[in-house]
Design an enzyme around this catalytic site. Structure first.
Site, PDB file in Angstrom:
ATOM      1  CB  CYS A 164      58.939 -17.555 -42.931  1.00 31.09           C
ATOM      2  SG  CYS A 164      58.714 -19.339 -43.059  1.00 31.09           S
ATOM      3  CG  HIS A 304      64.359 -14.712 -44.042  1.00 36.32           C
ATOM      4  ND1 HIS A 304      63.435 -14.777 -43.019  1.00 36.32           N
ATOM      5  CD2 HIS A 304      64.005 -15.693 -44.919  1.00 36.32           C
ATOM      6  CE1 HIS A 304      62.559 -15.738 -43.256  1.00 36.32           C
ATOM      7  NE2 HIS A 304      62.883 -16.318 -44.409  1.00 36.32           N
ATOM      8  CD  GLU A 315      68.125 -12.161 -46.228  1.00 36.34           C
ATOM      9  OE1 GLU A 315      67.734 -11.369 -45.343  1.00 36.34           O
ATOM     10  OE2 GLU A 315      68.227 -13.403 -46.032  1.00 36.34           O
ATOM     11  CE  LYS A 333      64.806 -17.504 -40.241  1.00 38.47           C
ATOM     12  NZ  LYS A 333      65.027 -16.039 -40.268  1.00 38.47           N
ATOM     13  CG  HIS A 338      62.982 -20.704 -40.769  1.00 38.40           C
ATOM     14  ND1 HIS A 338      62.263 -19.688 -40.165  1.00 38.40           N
ATOM     15  CD2 HIS A 338      62.759 -20.560 -42.110  1.00 38.40           C
ATOM     16  CE1 HIS A 338      61.645 -18.982 -41.082  1.00 38.40           C
ATOM     17  NE2 HIS A 338      61.927 -19.489 -42.268  1.00 38.40           N
ATOM     18  CG  PHE A 397      56.559 -20.899 -48.216  1.00 34.74           C
ATOM     19  CD1 PHE A 397      57.866 -20.700 -48.628  1.00 34.74           C
ATOM     20  CD2 PHE A 397      56.226 -22.132 -47.680  1.00 34.74           C
ATOM     21  CE1 PHE A 397      58.827 -21.704 -48.516  1.00 34.74           C
ATOM     22  CE2 PHE A 397      57.167 -23.146 -47.560  1.00 34.74           C
ATOM     23  CZ  PHE A 397      58.467 -22.937 -47.976  1.00 34.74           C
TER      24      PHE A 397
END
Length: 409
Positions: A164, A304, A315, A333, A338, A397
């Site tokens: 991502c 994010h 975050e 998002k 996402h 990931f």
């Protein structure tokens, strides 16, 4: 000859996302704060049967011929976005030196639709019925290859695969190529279209997706105390990057400056971010140092902000620790879902627009901000104000972290 101090700028934007096809339709929807999530008939029977798809995407009308039936959807989205970006930058592919044009695009899952379909064909009809297009349709690298073919870009072309964070990684790599003199123009960004049963079932099984089937439009809740996972989406975002001197010499409109970039690895877990946020913090501090910008100078963060319980608090604490409470923060998002490998690219484009227009989109569905996330997060309505310095953060990931720092032109 290395040109490490060369300023790199954004001269064109192209967006094909659940928020619309084209920059203006995207900006209108993102600043509305209304989610794009809907129930998807293609996911009927799954634990999670909703997502964010690009509306009204007609390959025959937009691409025609070969491209409308022989290319996977993630490639089709990217070609349309690249054409938009090229036109926005004032270029005509036939008028540039193709040997000096590069393509760097992020992708993580490739052509999952083709792979799933051909696995069924092999199982049900036998090997002789498997399509000869199977491999070229699902290979992730083909998105860069086909975009290069479409616009005649004969410089380096490649795909970045940092999950991502892929779109942001692609922009960082593209910037380095320009600064090192490898290219004069780079089409950079990301594309993903993996809203297929197997991919979605896998994400649902690992607990990454929201389970709010009864109300998809309110499912994705970045930074909200009741968040329970993200809503998956598809998209492509492409930015045209050039050296500032070259852009200004041809009279191009400079939309923003790519001032800094940072990347770091968690080296912690295949899917979970480090609890202390050290990896994304290192990437952010690297971007700040690369740009020569103080943390106290950052006006805006496009976070994010996936709406997963772990990501948002990790975050959020990191952003507060490094940047304080001054920046105006959002997660787009909540509107787009996402979009995986495309996320960093479309969010970089939204950050450019926020700088240009002095407007920060709201975080959709943020009703009750998690008290552990002590940030100035925009919700409800967009917020206006001067933005000189902004950052866009991405985590993926594998422990991949990437941060882009953009400034006003």
């Amino acid at each position: 000859m290395p040109r490490d101090d060369t300023e790199v700028v954004v001269t064109g934007l192209g967006l094909v996302t659940p928020a619309g096809i084209g920059v203006e339709s995207n900006w209108e929807r993102v600043t509305s704060g209304v989610s794009c999530a809907t129930t998807d008939a293609a996911l009927s029977g799954l634990q999670v049967d909703f997502d964010c798809r690009v509306p009204g995407f007609d390959p025959e009308a937009l691409l025609g011929g070969f491209s409308s039936w022989q290319l996977e959807r993630f490639v089709q989205l990217a070609i349309v976005a690249a054409r938009q970006a090229i036109a926005d930058a004032g270029w005509e592919p036939g008028a540039w030196d193709g040997g000096r044009v590069g393509v760097v695009l992020g992708n993580s899952l490739g052509g999952t639709a083709t792979f799933e379909e051909q696995c069924r064909t092999l199982r049900e009809d036998g090997p002789t019925k498997v399509s000869p297009l199977t491999v070229p349709k699902y290979l992730p690298n083909m998105v860069a290859g086909y975009v290069a073919i479409d616009c005649g870009a004969r410089g380096p072309s490649l795909v970045t695969a940092t999950a991502c964070a892929s779109g942001t990684t692609a922009l960082g790599v593209a910037r380095s190529m320009l600064r090192n003199g490898e290219c004069d123009i780079v089409l950079a960004g990301g594309s993903e279209s993996a809203l297929t049963p197997t991919a979605m079932a896998g994400l649902a099984k690992m607990g990454a997706l929201s389970r709010r089937r009864e109300s998809p439009e309110s499912a994705g809740r970045p930074f909200d105390i009741e968040r329970d996972g993200f809503v998956a989406g598809e998209a492509a975002g492409v930015l045209v990057l050039e050296r500032a001197a070259d852009a200004r010499a041809r009279g191009a409109s400079v939309r923003a400056v790519v001032r800094g970039y940072g990347a770091a690895s968690d080296a912690h877990h295949p899917t979970a971010p480090r609890p202390d946020g050290e990896g994304i913090e290192q990437a952010l501090r690297t971007a700040l140092a690369d740009a020569g910008v103080a943390a106290s100078d950052v006006d805006h963060v496009n976070a994010h902000g996936t709406a997963t319980p772990m990501n948002d608090v990790i975050e959020g604490r990191m952003l507060r620790r490094v940047l304080g409470d001054r920046p105006v923060v959002t997660s787009t998002k909540g509107v787009t879902g996402h979009t995986l490998a495309a996320a960093g690219a479309i969010e970089a484009a939204y950050t450019v627009l926020a700088i240009e227009r002095g407007l920060v989109p709201p975080t959709a569905n943020l009703k009750n901000q998690d008290p552990e996330i002590d940030l100035d997060i925009v919700s409800g309505e967009p917020r206006s104000g001067r933005i000189e310095v902004a950052v866009s953060t991405s985590l993926g990931f594998g422990g991949h972290n990437a941060v882009l720092l953009l400034t006003a032109a």
